[in-house]
Structures are given as C-alpha cells and as structure tokens.
Design an enzyme around this catalytic site. Structure first.
Site, PDB file in Angstrom:
ATOM      1  N   CYS A   1     -18.854  -3.470 -17.440  1.00  0.00           N
ATOM      2  CA  CYS A   1     -18.808  -3.151 -16.008  1.00  0.00           C
ATOM      3  C   CYS A   1     -19.782  -4.026 -15.205  1.00  0.00           C
ATOM      4  O   CYS A   1     -20.974  -4.108 -15.544  1.00  0.00           O
ATOM      5  CB  CYS A   1     -19.158  -1.683 -15.820  1.00  0.00           C
ATOM      6  SG  CYS A   1     -19.218  -1.213 -14.095  1.00  0.00           S
TER       7      CYS A   1
ATOM      8  N   GLU B   1       0.827  -1.206   0.000  1.00  0.00           N
ATOM      9  CA  GLU B   1       0.000   0.000   0.000  1.00  0.00           C
ATOM     10  C   GLU B   1       0.865   1.262   0.000  1.00  0.00           C
ATOM     11  O   GLU B   1       0.540   2.242  -0.654  1.00  0.00           O
ATOM     12  CB  GLU B   1      -0.952   0.015   1.207  1.00  0.00           C
ATOM     13  CG  GLU B   1      -2.066  -1.017   1.125  1.00  0.00           C
ATOM     14  CD  GLU B   1      -2.972  -0.829  -0.092  1.00  0.00           C
ATOM     15  OE1 GLU B   1      -3.017   0.282  -0.655  1.00  0.00           O
ATOM     16  OE2 GLU B   1      -3.610  -1.812  -0.497  1.00  0.00           O
TER      17      GLU B   1
HETATM   18 FE1  SF4 Z   1     -19.260   1.094 -14.543  1.00  0.00          FE
HETATM   19 FE2  SF4 Z   1     -20.501   3.425 -14.277  1.00  0.00          FE
HETATM   20 FE3  SF4 Z   1     -17.856   3.302 -14.288  1.00  0.00          FE
HETATM   21 FE4  SF4 Z   1     -19.239   2.896 -16.531  1.00  0.00          FE
HETATM   22  S1  SF4 Z   1     -19.146   4.796 -15.364  1.00  0.00           S
HETATM   23  S2  SF4 Z   1     -17.506   1.702 -15.797  1.00  0.00           S
HETATM   24  S3  SF4 Z   1     -20.993   1.826 -15.744  1.00  0.00           S
HETATM   25  S4  SF4 Z   1     -19.209   2.446 -12.760  1.00  0.00           S
END
Ligand code: SF4
Length: 480
Positions: free
Chosen positions: A288, A96
C-alpha cells in the site's frame, strides 16, 4: 476553526503550480450536512488528518502510485484525450453512472458499446428527441413480429444496451438528463459539482464530484464505497459507516485531502486504491502506498494506533467517541485492519414468489416463438420485457397458484386458459439487492395463432434469438 477546516486551509496553502485550474470545492459545509442541525464538535485527532505535512505526503505517495499502477480503462483514455470540456464530462458521466453498483470488468464492454452508439450528449439527446417527435407508439414494431404496441425505439435501445447491467432506471435517467442539457442548457454541461447535482436528474453528490474533479479539475472530493473503506482504515473509523454523521465526516475528510492541482487523479487514485489494494477482505497492506499514514495498520502491528500529537483528544476516544467502534463491539485482533469499516446489520431481503409462463407458438418457419410483455415504466426492472408474470400471495398452494396464473394469462390470450394445461417446469431463484425472488416457471404451448389486444400493455412474439437481443433481465434469461 475546526481541525478539518484548518487542514483544508493548510492544503490550499500547499497548492502546487501547473495542472488544470482548480476552482474551490463549491460545496459548503452546510450543503454537506443534510440535517441542518448545529455542527457537532470535531472528533478526536486520531480520526482526522490535521497535519498539513502529512496531507501533502499522502497526496504525493498516492499520486505517484497511481501514475505507475493505474488500470487502463476506456473512460480514462477518453477523458485524458478529449480537449472539449462538454464531451469530456459526458464521457466521465456515462462511466460513473454505469459504475454505480457494477464492477469495472463488467462495465467496460457496455461502456464501449454505449459510447460507440452515442458518442456525445447531443447524439443521445437527438435520438431521444427524434423519438419524441415521432410521437407515442412510434412506428410499427421494428422487429417485424406481430406486436400490439410498438415500444419507444430509443427506450428499447437503451434498455437493450443496458440489459445485464442491472438498475435499469440509470440508463433512462441518463437519457433524460442529456435531453435536458441540450434543450435547456444550450448543450453545455454545468461546470461545478454543485450545479451538476442541482441541475441534472440522476446525478447525486458523488457523481457530481467525480465529473467536476475529473473533467474540469475542480478541487472537490468524492466518497464512494471504496473511499469509505480506505478513509475508515486510515483513520480507525469504526462507527457505522452508513450513518449520516460518519458520511458527513468522510465528505469533510475527502474535501480536505483532495489534491488541489490534480483533483481528478487524486480521487481516482483513492478509489483505485480501494478497488485493488485496500480491498474488503484481504487488503494488501504491504504494497500500500499510504501504509505509513494508516492508523488501522499501526493498530494491527503495534496494538494501538500511531500516536497523535493531541494527547487530550486521544483520551476522548475512550468511550463515547462518535467515530470509534461501539463499546459493545470493540477492536477484534483476529480481524486486523478489516475491523474497519463497520456497517449496521443489513436488512434481510424480502422474499417474493412470482408465477411466470413461457407461452410458445410455432412461428412462420416452424421455429418456436415466445410471448413477452413489457413491464411498467417505473419500479423494479422498469420498462424491461418479461414472460407474462404474476406476483403470488405467500404460502399459496400449487393448485391455487396455477389457477391464478391461468386467470392472468387470459388477459393476453383473450380466451380462457385451462389451469391443467399449464406445465410446471421448476423454479428459478434470482437475488436482487433487496429482494429474494423466486420465479415459479410454467410453460404453455399454443396451437395456432393468437391475436394480441392493442388495448393492453405492449407485448410481442419473439424468436429465441430476438429474445436474447431484447431488453430482458438476467432473471428472465434464466427462466428461458
Ligand atoms: Fe493501506 Fe491501510 Fe488499506 Fe492496509 S488498511 S491497504 S495499509 S490503507
């Protein structure tokens, strides 16, 4: 009870069975706010996680993704395999500290070398104590070069190992803290984030949270640059993300979201998401794992954030909301999710000019040797070695800067140096985080030897090979 606290309480109610014990966060709301002012009103619901079912779903999605996609990193392998809590905490702590302001890819080699040399805090502290017992001045120069003062061996080793990582005081503080754990805490690392932060020099709130959650399974959140970006996007937080008010909110949110049974993995997953998917410029929203919880993405796709149940709260976001972008800088549809986070404009780095001289002599085998001197033990590049250097006044003419440098060099040579004997080689620019540094580089070949004055700060002659093995900054390597 604020919605955040309600969410945190709901999260506790959702604790899964199994996994390491998860003591409470140990960081009171009072501790989170550095100002001691009365707590501000909770922000509108669109900026919060107020639905326990959503929190649970987000945790599950993020952890499942992490289990499948996490990078193989040496500190993760060490922490997962190490049964001893102190050794595990040390392994996490070193990583870290090294990762502060430094990219993962750069840190890996440094980390492996460090852990090979000092695999436990006892090993690091012991080396440190041996040097202390030997006293100042330690021993004749370990390199056998003519030297006026031998440097502290451990400090030299730490600096050499750290050279190139930047922010050199981190290595020194790690060494001091290890000594403190061994000499004052009987070799036992503090067991909560609160105690780690309170008792160990150089350990701030983030590092304490990371060590406690990863090494001991304490259910405490972490907030670093990656987490700030992810949370600001998930909840459309567009106010200055470096402001204390926003940072306090993000800590609340991180503490409410952290998974109670796998806090270390959850924190690493959130940071990993920011480092590999929710990256600053071109986030991979399609891949994501938490896209269905992301209000910035909804806003990009549908022109507004996903609806939240509390309509009245939503209304408060029209003007005057402490977490929305300022009215003067509204949502820019061309930026999409990268509207978030936002930061106040950075201060311009300060311009500094420094004259530096590469003094060169012939060594005993005819190979060139260079004079390097040690910087003071505090401040920029503390304790590192450099060519004799002098900070220049702004707008100094070349002739004047040459004279000033010649005067300065006399300190080292012990005899007058003619300004005209200095050869101007060129300029080297190096950018530190807050300084735009220009080195004006001169060279001075010397005939014969030169006696170094032991009353001066440490200096020594080194071959080119020794120079590269020494604790010198990247900037000085560019100068050579
Ligand atoms: Fe995921 Fe939202 Fe980041 Fe896009 S903006 S990668 S959807 S957290």
């Amino acid at each position: 009870m604020s919605q955040l606290r309600a969410a945190a309480a709901a999260g506790r109610g959702l604790r899964r069975s199994g996994g390491r014990a998860a003591p409470p966060a140990g960081q009171s709301r009072k501790g989170a706010s550095s100002r001691g002012a009365p707590a501000p009103a909770p922000p509108p619901a669109q900026h919060l996680f107020s639905d326990p079912a959503e929190i649970e779903a987000l945790r599950g999605n993020l952890l499942a993704w992490y289990d499948k996609c996490k990078r193989d990193l040496p500190w993760r392998t060490l922490a997962a395999a190490e049964p001893d809590a102190d050794r595990r905490a040390y392994a996490v702590w070193v990583s870290e500290i090294m990762l502060q302001q430094t990219q993962v890819a750069t840190v890996i080699d440094y980390y492996n070398r460090w852990m090979q040399k000092w695999p436990t805090l006892q090993a690091l502290a012991q080396a440190s104590l041996e040097v202390s017992v030997a006293g100042t001045g330690c021993s004749p120069c370990p390199r056998g070069s003519s030297s006026n003062t031998a440097p502290c061996l451990l400090e030299q080793e730490v600096n050499e190992l750290w050279a190139g990582l930047g922010y050199y005081s981190r290595g020194k503080r790690l060494q001091e803290a290890a000594r403190k754990v061994v000499s004052e805490l009987a070799g036992r690392m503090p067991r909560t984030a609160e105690d780690l932060q309170k008792l160990l020099p150089g350990v701030g709130r983030y590092t304490a949270g990371a060590i406690a959650s990863i090494s001991y399974g304490q259910a405490t959140g972490v907030v670093d640059g990656n987490v700030i970006r992810v949370l600001c996007r998930l909840r459309c937080i567009g106010a200055d993300s470096s402001s204390p008010a926003v940072i306090d909110r993000l800590w609340d949110m991180a503490n409410a979201l952290v998974d109670r049974s796998r806090p270390g993995d959850f924190n690493q997953a959130l940071m990993e998401l920011g480092a590999t998917v929710c990256v600053p410029k071109a986030p991979l929203c399609g891949e994501c794992p938490v896209k269905q919880h992301c209000r910035a993405r909804s806003r990009k796709l549908f022109g507004k954030p996903a609806p939240v149940p509390d309509v009245e709260d939503c209304g408060k976001c029209v003007g005057g909301c402490p977490l929305c972008p300022p009215a003067a800088e509204p949502w820019d549809s061309s930026l999409g999710v990268t509207n978030f986070p936002r930061k106040a404009a950075k201060k311009q780095p300060r311009a500094v000019r420094t004259a530096t001289c590469v003094l060169e002599r012939r060594g005993c085998h005819g190979a060139p040797e260079y004079l390097i001197v040690q910087r003071p033990s505090s401040g920029l590049l503390a304790g590192l070695w450099e060519f004799p250097s002098l900070t220049l006044a702004q707008d100094l003419q070349e002739e004047k800067q040459r004279e000033a440098l010649a005067d300065h060099l006399q300190t080292w040579t012990g005899r007058p140096v003619a300004a005209r004997s200095l050869r101007l080689i060129g300029e080297v620019v190096h950018i530190f985080s807050h300084i735009h540094q220009t080195y004006v580089v001169y060279s001075l070949p010397l005939d014969g030897d030169m006696t170094l004055d032991p009353a001066l700060s440490p200096s020594r002659w080194v071959t080119e090979e020794e120079f590269h093995a020494s604790a010198v900054s990247t900037a000085m390597k560019k100068v050579l």
